[in-house]
Scaffold this motif. Structure first.
Motif, PDB file in Angstrom:
ATOM      1  N   ALA A  54       2.825  18.431   2.974  1.00  0.00           N
ATOM      2  CA  ALA A  54       3.804  17.951   2.850  1.00  0.00           C
ATOM      3  C   ALA A  54       4.272  16.768   3.765  1.00  0.00           C
ATOM      4  CB  ALA A  54       5.356  18.710   3.833  1.00  0.00           C
ATOM      5  N   ALA A  55       3.662  16.412   4.873  1.00  0.00           N
ATOM      6  CA  ALA A  55       3.789  14.606   5.617  1.00  0.00           C
ATOM      7  C   ALA A  55       3.145  14.017   4.838  1.00  0.00           C
ATOM      8  CB  ALA A  55       3.431  15.305   7.295  1.00  0.00           C
ATOM      9  N   VAL A  56       2.225  14.400   4.683  1.00  0.00           N
ATOM     10  CA  VAL A  56       0.874  13.350   4.267  1.00  0.00           C
ATOM     11  C   VAL A  56       1.662  12.702   2.711  1.00  0.00           C
ATOM     12  CG1 VAL A  56      -1.114  12.886   2.832  1.00  0.00           C
ATOM     13  CG2 VAL A  56      -1.320  13.993   5.106  1.00  0.00           C
ATOM     14  N   ARG A  57       2.359  13.721   1.355  1.00  0.00           N
ATOM     15  CA  ARG A  57       3.303  13.390   0.423  1.00  0.00           C
ATOM     16  C   ARG A  57       4.787  12.908   0.929  1.00  0.00           C
ATOM     17  NH1 ARG A  57       2.263  19.611  -1.666  1.00  0.00           N
ATOM     18  NH2 ARG A  57      -0.288  18.683  -2.875  1.00  0.00           N
ATOM     19  N   GLU A  58       5.017  13.053   2.537  1.00  0.00           N
ATOM     20  CA  GLU A  58       6.179  12.414   2.223  1.00  0.00           C
ATOM     21  C   GLU A  58       5.480  10.474   2.869  1.00  0.00           C
ATOM     22  OE1 GLU A  58      10.231  11.435   3.090  1.00  0.00           O
ATOM     23  OE2 GLU A  58       9.379  12.673   1.590  1.00  0.00           O
ATOM     24  N   ALA A  59       4.604  10.405   3.651  1.00  0.00           N
ATOM     25  CA  ALA A  59       4.594   9.054   4.331  1.00  0.00           C
ATOM     26  C   ALA A  59       3.877   8.753   2.564  1.00  0.00           C
ATOM     27  CB  ALA A  59       2.785   9.591   4.656  1.00  0.00           C
ATOM     28  N   GLU A  60       2.909   8.898   1.339  1.00  0.00           N
ATOM     29  CA  GLU A  60       2.816   9.028   0.279  1.00  0.00           C
ATOM     30  C   GLU A  60       3.932   7.948  -0.516  1.00  0.00           C
ATOM     31  OE1 GLU A  60      -1.769  11.024  -0.820  1.00  0.00           O
ATOM     32  OE2 GLU A  60       0.472  11.367  -1.369  1.00  0.00           O
ATOM     33  N   ARG A  61       5.593   9.211  -0.165  1.00  0.00           N
ATOM     34  CA  ARG A  61       6.338   8.909  -1.265  1.00  0.00           C
ATOM     35  C   ARG A  61       7.248   7.502  -0.495  1.00  0.00           C
ATOM     36  NH1 ARG A  61      11.745   8.630  -0.170  1.00  0.00           N
ATOM     37  NH2 ARG A  61      11.685   9.229   1.745  1.00  0.00           N
ATOM     38  N   ILE A  62       6.787   7.734   0.493  1.00  0.00           N
ATOM     39  CA  ILE A  62       7.799   6.340   1.634  1.00  0.00           C
ATOM     40  C   ILE A  62       6.760   4.685   1.185  1.00  0.00           C
ATOM     41  CG2 ILE A  62       7.897   5.067   3.941  1.00  0.00           C
ATOM     42  CD1 ILE A  62       8.936   8.344   4.530  1.00  0.00           C
ATOM     43  N   PHE A  63       5.280   4.908   1.489  1.00  0.00           N
ATOM     44  CA  PHE A  63       4.520   4.000   1.693  1.00  0.00           C
ATOM     45  C   PHE A  63       4.773   3.201  -0.008  1.00  0.00           C
ATOM     46  CE2 PHE A  63       0.708   2.073  -0.522  1.00  0.00           C
ATOM     47  CZ  PHE A  63       0.679   1.656   0.677  1.00  0.00           C
ATOM     48  N   ALA A  64       4.857   4.065  -1.120  1.00  0.00           N
ATOM     49  CA  ALA A  64       4.978   3.366  -2.568  1.00  0.00           C
ATOM     50  C   ALA A  64       6.283   3.314  -2.711  1.00  0.00           C
ATOM     51  CB  ALA A  64       5.187   4.882  -3.985  1.00  0.00           C
ATOM     52  N   GLU A  65       7.726   3.479  -1.786  1.00  0.00           N
ATOM     53  CA  GLU A  65       8.839   3.232  -1.565  1.00  0.00           C
ATOM     54  C   GLU A  65       8.811   1.461  -1.547  1.00  0.00           C
ATOM     55  OE1 GLU A  65      13.159   4.300   0.654  1.00  0.00           O
ATOM     56  OE2 GLU A  65      12.021   6.056  -0.735  1.00  0.00           O
ATOM     57  N   GLU A  66       8.511   1.611  -0.169  1.00  0.00           N
ATOM     58  CA  GLU A  66       8.009   0.757   0.589  1.00  0.00           C
ATOM     59  C   GLU A  66       7.736  -0.616  -0.014  1.00  0.00           C
ATOM     60  OE1 GLU A  66      10.542  -0.454   3.383  1.00  0.00           O
ATOM     61  OE2 GLU A  66      10.813   1.724   3.538  1.00  0.00           O
ATOM     62  N   ARG A  67       6.693  -0.159  -0.764  1.00  0.00           N
ATOM     63  CA  ARG A  67       5.369  -1.543  -1.528  1.00  0.00           C
ATOM     64  C   ARG A  67       6.806  -2.188  -2.367  1.00  0.00           C
ATOM     65  NH1 ARG A  67       2.878  -4.497  -0.928  1.00  0.00           N
ATOM     66  NH2 ARG A  67       0.903  -3.916  -2.768  1.00  0.00           N
ATOM     67  N   ARG A  68       7.441  -0.986  -3.452  1.00  0.00           N
ATOM     68  CA  ARG A  68       8.171  -1.569  -4.457  1.00  0.00           C
ATOM     69  C   ARG A  68       9.065  -2.065  -4.263  1.00  0.00           C
ATOM     70  NH1 ARG A  68       7.900   3.288  -5.912  1.00  0.00           N
ATOM     71  NH2 ARG A  68       9.647   4.329  -5.028  1.00  0.00           N
ATOM     72  N   LYS A  69       9.925  -2.027  -2.615  1.00  0.00           N
ATOM     73  CA  LYS A  69      10.281  -3.026  -2.514  1.00  0.00           C
ATOM     74  C   LYS A  69      10.296  -4.646  -1.261  1.00  0.00           C
ATOM     75  CE  LYS A  69      13.239   0.370   0.411  1.00  0.00           C
ATOM     76  NZ  LYS A  69      13.500   0.877   1.783  1.00  0.00           N
ATOM     77  N   GLY A  70       9.066  -4.597  -1.417  1.00  0.00           N
ATOM     78  CA  GLY A  70       8.870  -6.272  -1.700  1.00  0.00           C
ATOM     79  C   GLY A  70       7.420  -5.415   0.264  1.00  0.00           C
ATOM     80  N   ALA A  71       7.353  -4.929   0.655  1.00  0.00           N
ATOM     81  CA  ALA A  71       6.523  -4.584   1.832  1.00  0.00           C
ATOM     82  C   ALA A  71       5.163  -5.233   2.057  1.00  0.00           C
ATOM     83  CB  ALA A  71       6.438  -2.977   1.796  1.00  0.00           C
ATOM     84  N   THR A  72       4.478  -5.545   2.687  1.00  0.00           N
ATOM     85  CA  THR A  72       3.326  -5.825   3.026  1.00  0.00           C
ATOM     86  C   THR A  72       2.687  -4.761   3.856  1.00  0.00           C
ATOM     87  OG1 THR A  72       3.710  -8.242   3.107  1.00  0.00           O
ATOM     88  CG2 THR A  72       1.623  -7.423   3.891  1.00  0.00           C
TER      89      THR A  72
END
Length: 88
Positions: A54-72
């Motif tokens: 579940a922690a890995v899945r949450e990290a993947e979700r956060i990663f995708a969300e931050e990339r959509r916001k323009g994160a490098t």
């Protein structure tokens, strides 16, 4: 738009070792709000532990969300230069 950076730290031959000798993967999101971290025990993931998965899945979700916001995003291994990445 503010500056956001995602750092994805994953175990490697030069793994991150924490208390008790566990090897962890970690997602770090750095922004004006500070440095948010989400870590998981890689061994527990390999063993199929639901909380670690579940922690890995949450990290993947956060990663995708931050990339959509323009994160490098960067993949970071201890002792090596950071590598810019587009996806996990």
């Amino acid at each position: 738009m503010g500056l956001y950076r995602c750092w994805l730290e994953l175990p490697s031959e030069m793994a991150l070792d924490y208390e008790g000798g566990m090897t962890v993967g970690m997602l770090r999101v750095m922004s004006r709000r500070g440095d948010d971290r989400l870590a998981w025990d890689e061994q527990r993931v390999l063993e199929g532990d639901p909380e670690a998965i579940a922690a890995v899945r949450e990290a993947e979700r956060i990663f995708a969300e931050e990339r959509r916001k323009g994160a490098t995003a960067f993949l970071v291994h201890t002792g090596r230069a950071a590598q810019r990445i587009e996806r996990v």
